[in-house]
Write an enzyme that holds these catalytic residues in place. Structure first.
Site, PDB file in Angstrom:
ATOM      1  N   LYS A 123     -21.002  20.579   5.776  1.00 38.21           N
ATOM      2  CA  LYS A 123     -21.382  19.177   5.965  1.00 38.21           C
ATOM      3  C   LYS A 123     -20.915  18.721   7.346  1.00 38.21           C
ATOM      4  CE  LYS A 123     -21.519  15.126   2.946  1.00 38.21           C
ATOM      5  NZ  LYS A 123     -20.836  14.458   1.825  1.00 38.21           N
TER       6      LYS A 123
HETATM    7  O1  G3P Z   1     -22.287  10.866  -0.550  1.00 40.14           O
HETATM    8  C1  G3P Z   1     -21.841   9.833   0.251  1.00 40.14           C
HETATM    9  C2  G3P Z   1     -20.910   8.997  -0.501  1.00 40.14           C
HETATM   10  O2  G3P Z   1     -19.736   9.676  -0.834  1.00 40.14           O
HETATM   11  C3  G3P Z   1     -20.653   7.683   0.040  1.00 40.14           C
HETATM   12  O3  G3P Z   1     -20.693   6.875  -1.042  1.00 40.14           O
HETATM   13  O4  G3P Z   1     -20.214   4.902  -2.351  1.00 40.14           O
HETATM   14  O5  G3P Z   1     -18.677   5.571  -0.480  1.00 40.14           O
HETATM   15  O6  G3P Z   1     -20.927   4.638   0.000  1.00 40.14           O
HETATM   16  P1  G3P Z   1     -20.081   5.416  -0.955  1.00 40.14           P
END
Ligand code: G3P
Length: 217
Positions: free
Chosen positions: A87
């Site tokens: 990643k």
């Molecule tokens: O996959 C990306 C993710 O981990 C981010 O999610 O909820 O932190 O915006 P969030």
């Protein structure tokens, strides 16, 4: 549509895997820290543990922000397990590293994507996955799902093979809308995945079936 779970929590990964519908896992440095996984060796061991639980791709994020560091970290991660996907952040060095790894046949996931132009560059660099963060766009009053639609159109126009991995999914409707748009993958929390199970008419109907069965037996 592939279902990935977006967590480094082993219990949640096991629970999603036990449903039989899990296609992979995504993690990031914040998710690892949330589980208290710190230090190089612990982080690497944690990735191996996750790979042993699931059958599909496991995205492991580099910390370096320079090309040489990304290559060094990415090679170490890729050597850990064949299911590891490198990643890489959506910056110039990340795109260079993506091209480097895709030329070598190593799977990549370009993360922190917030625009169609960034997704186009990731596809040009041969990314296996591109991760637009739709929830974080919604957080700033911008239509995250509209971005997924734009990327779908662009990738279809040129038959790019990069898979759209809709990330920062927050709830069930995000998953359903992503499926309608044609997102290749969604990654979200266990709560959103399990939320798809729920309908009150299912519960009412099942209770009635069981009640009627008991009457006749
Ligand atoms: O996959 C990306 C993710 O981990 C981010 O999610 O909820 O932190 O915006 P969030």
């Amino acid at each position: 549509m592939k279902f990935f779970i977006d967590t480094a929590n082993i219990d949640q990964i096991k629970e999603a895997q036990s449903l039989g519908i899990l296609d992979g896992v995504t993690t990031n440095p914040s998710l690892m820290a949330k589980e208290g996984i710190t230090g190089y060796d612990n982080i690497m061991n944690h990735y191996k543990t996750i790979c042993d639980i699931v059958d599909g791709d496991v995205s492991a994020e580099v910390i370096a922000i320079d090309f040489d560091g990304m290559v060094r970290e990415g090679e170490a991660l890729a050597a850990l397990h064949p299911q590891i996907v490198i990643k890489l952040p959506m910056i110039a060095e990340g795109i260079k590293a993506c091209k480097y790894f895709s030329d070598k046949g190593v799977k990549t996931n370009v993360t922190l994507v917030f625009s169609a132009g960034q997704a186009l560059l990731a596809a040009k660099a041969g990314a296996t996955y591109v991760s637009p963060f739709l929830g974080r766009l919604d957080d700033v009053s911008t239509d995250g799902l509209a971005l997924i639609e734009e990327i779908r159109l662009i990738y279809d126009n040129y038959a790019f093979e990069t898979q759209i991995l809709s990330a920062s999914i927050r709830h069930t409707m995000h998953i359903i809308e992503c499926a309608k748009i044609g997102s290749d993958v969604m990654t979200g929390p266990l709560s959103a995945i399990k939320g798809l199970l729920n309908h009150p008419l299912t519960d009412i109907g099942l209770a009635k079936f069981l009640e009627d069965y008991k009457k006749g037996n």
